[in-house]
Design a protein around this motif. Structure first.
Motif, PDB file in Angstrom:
ATOM      1  N   TYR A 164      26.397  28.399  33.840  1.00 52.72           N
ATOM      2  CA  TYR A 164      25.616  27.200  34.166  1.00 52.72           C
ATOM      3  C   TYR A 164      24.289  27.543  34.851  1.00 52.72           C
ATOM      4  O   TYR A 164      23.620  26.672  35.398  1.00 52.72           O
ATOM      5  N   GLY A 165      23.918  28.836  34.884  1.00 55.70           N
ATOM      6  CA  GLY A 165      22.668  29.232  35.516  1.00 55.70           C
ATOM      7  C   GLY A 165      22.759  29.388  37.018  1.00 55.70           C
ATOM      8  O   GLY A 165      21.752  29.591  37.702  1.00 55.70           O
ATOM      9  N   ILE A 166      23.971  29.328  37.560  1.00 58.59           N
ATOM     10  CA  ILE A 166      24.172  29.435  39.011  1.00 58.59           C
ATOM     11  C   ILE A 166      24.159  30.908  39.423  1.00 58.59           C
ATOM     12  O   ILE A 166      24.701  31.767  38.716  1.00 58.59           O
ATOM     13  N   LEU A 167      23.555  31.214  40.564  1.00 64.16           N
ATOM     14  CA  LEU A 167      23.626  32.575  41.096  1.00 64.16           C
ATOM     15  C   LEU A 167      25.041  32.821  41.619  1.00 64.16           C
ATOM     16  O   LEU A 167      25.548  32.063  42.444  1.00 64.16           O
ATOM     17  N   GLU A 168      25.663  33.869  41.109  1.00 66.36           N
ATOM     18  CA  GLU A 168      27.055  34.177  41.436  1.00 66.36           C
ATOM     19  C   GLU A 168      27.193  35.665  41.761  1.00 66.36           C
ATOM     20  O   GLU A 168      26.325  36.460  41.411  1.00 66.36           O
ATOM     21  N   PRO A 169      28.291  36.052  42.414  1.00 67.93           N
ATOM     22  CA  PRO A 169      28.509  37.471  42.700  1.00 67.93           C
ATOM     23  C   PRO A 169      28.607  38.291  41.414  1.00 67.93           C
ATOM     24  O   PRO A 169      29.171  37.839  40.421  1.00 67.93           O
ATOM     25  N   ASP A 170      28.043  39.483  41.458  1.00 69.85           N
ATOM     26  CA  ASP A 170      28.202  40.445  40.375  1.00 69.85           C
ATOM     27  C   ASP A 170      29.439  41.279  40.704  1.00 69.85           C
ATOM     28  O   ASP A 170      29.441  42.011  41.699  1.00 69.85           O
ATOM     29  N   PRO A 171      30.518  41.174  39.904  1.00 63.69           N
ATOM     30  CA  PRO A 171      31.751  41.915  40.225  1.00 63.69           C
ATOM     31  C   PRO A 171      31.540  43.415  40.353  1.00 63.69           C
ATOM     32  O   PRO A 171      32.312  44.096  41.031  1.00 63.69           O
ATOM     33  N   GLY A 172      30.479  43.926  39.722  1.00 70.11           N
ATOM     34  CA  GLY A 172      30.200  45.350  39.833  1.00 70.11           C
ATOM     35  C   GLY A 172      29.591  45.732  41.167  1.00 70.11           C
ATOM     36  O   GLY A 172      29.522  46.920  41.505  1.00 70.11           O
ATOM     37  N   LEU A 173      29.164  44.736  41.950  1.00 73.54           N
ATOM     38  CA  LEU A 173      28.507  45.007  43.228  1.00 73.54           C
ATOM     39  C   LEU A 173      29.250  44.393  44.414  1.00 73.54           C
ATOM     40  O   LEU A 173      28.748  44.436  45.536  1.00 73.54           O
ATOM     41  N   ALA A 174      30.422  43.816  44.159  1.00 74.52           N
ATOM     42  CA  ALA A 174      31.111  43.090  45.231  1.00 74.52           C
ATOM     43  C   ALA A 174      32.614  43.308  45.163  1.00 74.52           C
ATOM     44  O   ALA A 174      33.169  43.611  44.098  1.00 74.52           O
ATOM     45  N   ALA A 175      33.266  43.146  46.302  1.00 74.43           N
ATOM     46  CA  ALA A 175      34.723  43.241  46.382  1.00 74.43           C
ATOM     47  C   ALA A 175      35.322  41.840  46.317  1.00 74.43           C
ATOM     48  O   ALA A 175      34.776  40.885  46.882  1.00 74.43           O
ATOM     49  N   GLU A 176      36.441  41.716  45.633  1.00 74.24           N
ATOM     50  CA  GLU A 176      37.106  40.420  45.530  1.00 74.24           C
ATOM     51  C   GLU A 176      37.788  40.063  46.856  1.00 74.24           C
ATOM     52  O   GLU A 176      38.358  40.919  47.526  1.00 74.24           O
ATOM     53  N   GLY A 177      37.697  38.803  47.239  1.00 73.74           N
ATOM     54  CA  GLY A 177      38.345  38.344  48.454  1.00 73.74           C
ATOM     55  C   GLY A 177      39.847  38.205  48.261  1.00 73.74           C
ATOM     56  O   GLY A 177      40.316  37.923  47.157  1.00 73.74           O
ATOM     57  N   LYS A 178      40.601  38.408  49.341  1.00 70.66           N
ATOM     58  CA  LYS A 178      42.056  38.260  49.290  1.00 70.66           C
ATOM     59  C   LYS A 178      42.415  36.852  49.754  1.00 70.66           C
ATOM     60  O   LYS A 178      42.104  36.463  50.883  1.00 70.66           O
ATOM     61  N   ALA A 179      43.084  36.103  48.885  1.00 73.94           N
ATOM     62  CA  ALA A 179      43.336  34.681  49.137  1.00 73.94           C
ATOM     63  C   ALA A 179      44.031  34.432  50.469  1.00 73.94           C
ATOM     64  O   ALA A 179      43.763  33.445  51.142  1.00 73.94           O
ATOM     65  N   GLU A 180      44.895  35.343  50.870  1.00 74.83           N
ATOM     66  CA  GLU A 180      45.639  35.124  52.115  1.00 74.83           C
ATOM     67  C   GLU A 180      44.750  35.212  53.358  1.00 74.83           C
ATOM     68  O   GLU A 180      45.144  34.781  54.448  1.00 74.83           O
TER      69      GLU A 180
END
Length: 198
Positions: free
Chosen positions: A103-119
């Motif tokens: 949708y043209g939104i600025l979002e995290p690049d998975p190659g440059l960021a760590a995924e958050g842990k839901a807990e």
């Protein structure tokens, strides 16, 4: 009128009103709302906060993101996966780790960021099209946030973020829609759960 038709019409009306706000006024109102968020004790005590990066005429919460990072909070931003109809949060470290996404939104690049842990998630700043004082929220129609919030192992603090003009007497709700705990606008932060008597 059917519920989906009600939502469609309300979405059209609110988005048109929001688009009519001048860039200067949008910036001024956004700065006011960010000040309210930064001084809100319940949010200040949260270690991990999922937010969002503003898109088009949305209220700009970037000043909050920057100040929250400076004071030591961990900020997450969502990555949209349209094929799976879900969002995945990644830890935000600054604008350099963002890319233009769905949708043209600025979002995290998975190659440059760590995924958050839901807990670990303590609070979520939730965008949307329309809100009400009882905690009702109407999004853009794809259901990403409802699915994400339902998938969490516990309920975090939920704060809707919007301009005053997006707050309605009542928002059409469906059984799967999740209510918010607080509503943040340029006028301040108000706990939900009470009907709007104005």
């Amino acid at each position: 009128m059917e519920l989906l038709d009600q939502k469609r019409e309300l979405r059209r009306e609110i988005l048109a009103q929001r688009a009519s706000v001048s860039p200067e006024e949008r910036q001024a109102r956004s700065e006011q709302m960010c000040r309210h968020l930064l001084s809100f004790d319940r949010l200040r005590r949260c270690r991990t906060v999922m937010a969002y990066y503003p898109f088009r005429e949305e209220l700009d919460i970037v000043p909050f993101l920057e100040k929250a990072l400076e004071r030591g909070q961990e900020i997450w931003l969502p990555l949209t996966l349209p094929a799976e109809r879900r969002i995945v949060p990644y830890i935000y470290t600054g604008p350099d780790m963002l890319k233009r996404g769905t949708y043209g939104i600025l979002e995290p690049d998975p190659g440059l960021a760590a995924e958050g842990k839901a807990e670990d998630l303590d609070a979520v700043l939730v965008p949307g099209v329309a809100f009400d004082r009882r905690g009702g929220r109407m999004g853009y129609g794809a259901g990403y946030y409802d699915r994400f919030l339902t998938s969490l192992p516990h309920r975090p603090l939920l704060i809707g973020c919007s301009f005053d003009l997006q707050v309605q007497k009542a928002v059409p709700m469906e059984p799967h829609d999740i209510s918010l705990d607080f509503l943040a606008t340029e006028s301040g932060i108000r706990e939900t759960g009470q009907p709007d008597l104005s």
